[in-house]
Design a protein around this motif. Structure first.
Motif, PDB file in Angstrom:
ATOM      1  N   VAL A  36       0.834  -1.186   0.000  1.00 26.14           N
ATOM      2  CA  VAL A  36       0.000   0.000   0.000  1.00 26.14           C
ATOM      3  C   VAL A  36       0.877   1.248   0.000  1.00 26.14           C
ATOM      4  CG1 VAL A  36      -0.236   0.071   2.519  1.00 26.14           C
ATOM      5  CG2 VAL A  36      -2.062   0.956   1.121  1.00 26.14           C
ATOM      6  N   PRO A  38       0.940   5.712  -1.659  1.00 28.12           N
ATOM      7  CA  PRO A  38       0.349   6.682  -2.598  1.00 28.12           C
ATOM      8  C   PRO A  38       0.709   6.359  -4.049  1.00 28.12           C
ATOM      9  CG  PRO A  38       2.188   7.660  -1.402  1.00 28.12           C
ATOM     10  CD  PRO A  38       1.963   6.316  -0.803  1.00 28.12           C
ATOM     11  N   SER A  39       0.003   6.977  -4.994  1.00 31.26           N
ATOM     12  CA  SER A  39       0.279   6.755  -6.412  1.00 31.26           C
ATOM     13  C   SER A  39       1.724   7.127  -6.735  1.00 31.26           C
ATOM     14  CB  SER A  39      -0.641   7.616  -7.269  1.00 31.26           C
ATOM     15  OG  SER A  39      -1.959   7.256  -7.034  1.00 31.26           O
ATOM     16  N   CYS A  41       4.409   5.490  -5.858  1.00 27.77           N
ATOM     17  CA  CYS A  41       5.408   5.178  -4.829  1.00 27.77           C
ATOM     18  C   CYS A  41       6.261   3.969  -5.204  1.00 27.77           C
ATOM     19  CB  CYS A  41       4.729   4.950  -3.484  1.00 27.77           C
ATOM     20  SG  CYS A  41       3.763   3.434  -3.438  1.00 27.77           S
ATOM     21  N   LYS A  43       4.758   0.678  -5.894  1.00 23.35           N
ATOM     22  CA  LYS A  43       4.182  -0.623  -5.512  1.00 23.35           C
ATOM     23  C   LYS A  43       3.925  -1.530  -6.726  1.00 23.35           C
ATOM     24  CE  LYS A  43      -0.319   1.551  -4.609  1.00 23.35           C
ATOM     25  NZ  LYS A  43      -0.010   2.857  -5.204  1.00 23.35           N
ATOM     26  N   GLU A 161      -4.152  -4.141  -7.922  1.00 24.47           N
ATOM     27  CA  GLU A 161      -5.415  -3.438  -7.644  1.00 24.47           C
ATOM     28  C   GLU A 161      -6.628  -4.264  -8.092  1.00 24.47           C
ATOM     29  OE1 GLU A 161      -5.604   0.668  -7.953  1.00 24.47           O
ATOM     30  OE2 GLU A 161      -3.456   0.975  -8.059  1.00 24.47           O
ATOM     31  N   HIS A 194      -4.257   1.166  -3.208  1.00 22.78           N
ATOM     32  CA  HIS A 194      -3.998   2.436  -2.520  1.00 22.78           C
ATOM     33  C   HIS A 194      -5.170   2.740  -1.587  1.00 22.78           C
ATOM     34  CE1 HIS A 194      -5.846   3.611  -6.443  1.00 22.78           C
ATOM     35  NE2 HIS A 194      -6.664   4.178  -5.602  1.00 22.78           N
TER      36      HIS A 194
END
Lengths: 351, 539
Positions: A36, A38-39, A41, A43, A161, A194
């Protein structure tokens, strides 16, 4: 539990930019890890590096005993890592059955059929066997993607996601369903999101990524109770922030003085304490807050409060507070902070 | 870095194909500009200024005319409630199927001194000789421009119409809410927003005009293409022809560069097609004028010449050499099938390479291979001769030295040169169609097979190619039809006694006896209709 995945000092660069730097973690069999952050980052890049869609510049990944490094790369198709893509990536020209059979074409026909039948039953897709992806609902498409990935018996399942395309109303039930399925099959999985609610209800472990690094790794409970940094608590919206000032042993806040504080060795400016809504209560004392926003939730009224005095270092403007009492906007009220184990953080300067 | 496909053979093949397609043009260009300066001086002192002036004037006239034809018709169809717009919408595309040199012949036949119109007028007014009246002469530079514009304006119509239809309707609504009338809206918002589309289509027409050979040759207008043809085939002067071809190339390159520069920073089109459009209501008078305008374009650009052609074909059926037609038809089919197949294979190979390799600069082979579309057929023909001619000589010398039978003009005098030239010219069409098909395949489908243990090659066979099937078919068909219609390159490069439908029709036109080749011309037109049907279906 045996270790199924080990990521060591993993670094990835894309277009001369550091996307991941020295990432380390392990995943044990049957465990579900939620990535998890923020956009942007890193992941999804981490997921892609494990799956083999992105080369890494440093470090190594050990999947089920097979070591993969920048000098010893293993192509994606040989890693035995299943992926559920955000858009499911179902082959539009193939039926549900053929989509599921796609990765097991080398098996004997009878074996293929047996595995397909098992998965169709397990994922409740028997009636959709001959349908094409565009004829299915979002939830059914997701189940086909899962069946297709599970058909090859992957060591790990990566989910990018997985719930972002699902209607909010159905999301929770699908999450419960998928978690139960993964647990029943003892499949290790890593999923990217996220959304903090998804990670708390779906994962056994959480890895919070910030600027290409894992800044906290642990069980949802441990992360919730003891966030290690301002970023963790802020991203997961564990509570709201109350500025403090120190004068010797005296610690002041806009809601009054407090006594015990962890990490008392920290003396810099911009100190804040994390305030979880359950530690705030209404009082009849002189007002110290103003109601700025009201919304109705299943836990009662949710209020955003700001301090009456906005001119000093202790002022705040977004304190989250729940109550069954109906208050009006701009109403001045008094709120007190229940004594508890306070957590002190340094607020980043740009925030 | 993105995980790369480690397939050096694929990579090398892609680069080699792209470079091979461009090599003849480069050879021609450099040998052209390196030609004896005396040649240039001689050309400059004699004919070159006229050729260049005619070429430029023709280009300017055609561009002005196509804008005058294409933009109002696009506006009438897409923005107004013009009656019969449903039929006109696709009828206005039909002139694209008509080769300019065919309508040039048909209209000359119709409007000439000996033609039915002037005969009728003379009979009606009892005129005895040309001195008694004035009648326009079609066989002029302006006449050639009108003929070319009548068949090329659909490019402007098509792109401008699409631009109008994809415009963000919120902008028009905003303009109306700020007090502009629908007429003011059109000139201040709608038309300026469509400017990039008009510019792109006009530059496309410009390239086609610079490439035209048969129309100007028939009207005896000396442009650079006719000069190249005459210099090579009439006088056999390869270096002069190369020099002229290089000048034409520079003009085309300047056009491409200007167009590219003009739209480099423009983002005028909305991605969301607004279907709930409020159409401009025309008055009865506007309906009549608009209707006449659009129907005139359809009739003049397609229906009338088509009827004349059918009439000719029926009337002169017995004088038509069916055997000759059959041979030419088979030759056309053979060349077009080869060209379409090779161009489509290259497009798939380069398109997938760009999509899947993830290697830096992987788009370059595709871009290089598409450049040939801007190169006129005549120039390409010179490029083939400039490259494969010396290569043939060298092969013959080697054969002689080895004391084996000499192969003759193995490369420059066979179908090889034609196919090579046409693949170079039309690769861009196949590339564009395949690229557009690939964009419709989500990126995740590239990765999904690997996550299921399936190799890249296997995933190409089982996922990409099946999903590209319709794009491959369309690409093949579009190139097939273009190859069928192409004239100048085939005319220069065809082996002795080798005719295609287009060269045969051109020959008949040159000999003033199209009547006997009308069936061949009809075939070319009917094949030309195929891509229009495909385009219409895709909509």
């Amino acid at each position: 539990m045996s270790e199924i995945l080990k990521v060591q000092d993993l670094s990835v660069e894309l277009q001369q930019k550091h996307i991941l730097s020295d990432v380390n973690f392990s995943l044990y069999s049957g465990e579900i890890l939620g990535l998890v952050g923020p956009s942007g980052c890193g992941k999804t890049t981490l997921l892609n590096a494990i799956a083999g869609f992105v080369d890494f510049t440093k470090g190594q990944v050990i999947i089920d005993g097979v070591t993969i490094s920048s000098s010893h790369s293993v192509p994606a198709e040989k890693r035995n890592v299943g992926v559920i893509f955000q858009d499911y990536a179902l082959f539009p020209h193939l039926t549900v059955k053929k989509n599921i059979a796609f990765g097991i074409s080398k098996l004997a026909k009878q074996k293929q059929q047996q595995r397909i039948d098992e998965l169709l039953t397990l994922l409740k897709l028997t009636e959709q066997e001959q349908q094409y992806p565009h004829q299915l609902s979002g939830g059914q498409q997701q189940r086909v993607a899962i069946a297709r990935a599970l058909a090859v018996r992957p060591s790990i399942l990566l989910l990018d996601e997985p719930f972002s395309n699902i209607d909010t109303r159905l999301r929770n039930s699908l999450m419960i369903e998928l978690r139960a399925l993964l647990k029943s099959l003892n499949i290790s999985a890593i999923f990217v999101t996220h959304n903090k609610d998804e990670v708390f209800s779906f994962a056994d472990k959480i890895a919070l990524i910030h600027q290409g690094n894992i800044i906290q790794y642990g069980t949802p409970r441990a992360v919730f109770d003891q966030p290690k940094s301002w970023h963790v608590a802020d991203f997961l919206q564990i509570g709201s922030w109350l500025p403090i000032t120190r004068n010797g042993d005296k610690i002041s806040t806009a809601l009054g003085e407090i006594t015990t504080i962890e990490n008392t060795n920290i003396n810099e400016q911009q100190q804040v304490i994390l305030v979880k809504p359950q530690y705030l209560t209404l009082s009849s004392a002189a007002p110290n807050c103003v109601v700025k926003h009201v919304s109705f939730t299943e836990q009662g009224y949710h209020y955003t409060l700001s301090s009456i005095n906005q001119d000093d270092d202790l002022s705040f403007d977004e304190l989250s507070f729940y109550s069954d009492t109906l208050l009006t906007i701009e109403q001045k009220i008094s709120v007190i902070l229940e004594p508890h184990e306070y957590q002190l953080f340094l607020k980043p300067c740009h925030q | 870095m993105i995980s790369r496909v480690k397939y050096p053979v694929w990579s090398a093949t892609s680069w080699l194909i792209a470079l091979a397609l461009m090599t003849p043009i480069a050879v021609m260009f450099f040998s052209g500009i390196a030609a004896n300066s005396d040649t240039f001086l001689h050309l400059w002192r004699t004919v070159l200024p006229d050729y260049v002036l005619n070429t430029v004037l023709l280009a300017v006239y055609v561009v002005v005319l196509v804008i005058l034809f294409g933009v109002p018709s696009a506006a009438l169809i897409s923005l107004t409630n013009l009656k019969t717009r449903g039929v006109l919408r696709w009828l206005l595309l039909l002139p694209l199927a008509m080769p300019a040199y065919v309508i040039a012949y048909l209209y000359t036949d119709l409007f000439d001194y000996a033609g039915p119109i002037q005969r009728y007028l003379r009979a009606l007014f009892s005129w005895q000789s040309p001195a008694d009246y004035w009648f326009f002469d079609l066989r002029t530079l302006t006449g050639a421009a009108v003929m070319i514009a009548l068949v090329l304006f659909p490019y402007v119509y098509m792109l401008t119409r699409t631009a109008f239809e994809y415009q963000d309707q919120q902008l028009v609504k905003a303009a109306r809410s700020l007090g502009l009338s629908s007429r003011q809206c059109f000139f201040k918002v709608t038309l300026p927003l469509a400017r990039p589309a008009i510019a792109i289509s006009a530059s496309f027409v410009l390239m086609e005009t610079l490439a035209d050979f048969a129309t100007v040759q028939y009207f005896a207008v000396n442009t650079l293409t006719t000069a190249i043809y005459d210099t090579w085939l009439e006088y056999g002067e390869l270096s002069t022809a190369n020099a002229l071809a290089s000048i034409l190339m520079v003009m085309v390159l300047l056009t491409v560069a200007a167009e590219y520069r003009a739209r480099a920073h423009q983002r005028h089109q909305s991605k969301n097609k607004q279907t709930s459009k409020v159409r401009i209501s025309l008055t009865t008078r506007q309906h009549i004028i608009g209707g006449i305008y659009c129907w005139f374009l359809v009739i003049a650009g397609f229906l009338l010449p088509f009827i004349l052609l059918v009439d000719m074909a029926v009337q002169y059926f017995e004088q038509t050499s069916l055997a000759g037609l059959w041979h030419a038809g088979l030759n056309s089919l053979e060349v077009s099938i080869y060209v379409a197949t090779v161009a489509t294979l290259i497009a798939v190979l380069l398109g997938l390479y760009r999509r899947l390799s993830g290697v830096k600069n992987c788009a370059i082979p595709l871009q290089i291979s598409g450049f040939g579309y801007a190169v006129p057929g005549t120039v390409l023909a010179m490029a083939m001769l400039a490259t494969f001619g010396p290569l043939d000589h060298w092969l013959n010398d080697v054969a002689k030295w080895l004391e084996v039978p000499m192969p003759g003009l193995l490369l420059s005098g066979s179908l090889f040169a034609i196919i090579f030239a046409l693949v170079t010219r039309f690769a861009a069409i196949a590339n564009g169609t395949i690229a557009s098909g690939l964009t419709k395949i989500p990126k995740s489908l590239d990765q999904a097979p690997a996550s299921l243990g399936v190799s890249k090659w296997q995933s190409i066979l089982t996922v990409h190619l099946p999903l590209l099937k319709s794009s491959i078919m369309v690409a093949w068909l579009l190139v097939f039809v273009e190859a069928m219609k192409e004239l100048p390159a085939v005319l220069v490069l065809r082996p002795f006694n080798f005719d295609t439908l287009s060269t045969q029709v051109y020959q008949m036109i040159s000999d003033e006896r199209l009547e006997q080749g009308a069936i061949g011309a009809l075939f070319i037109v009917l094949f030309g209709l195929l891509p229009i049907i495909v385009l219409n279906k895709k909509e």
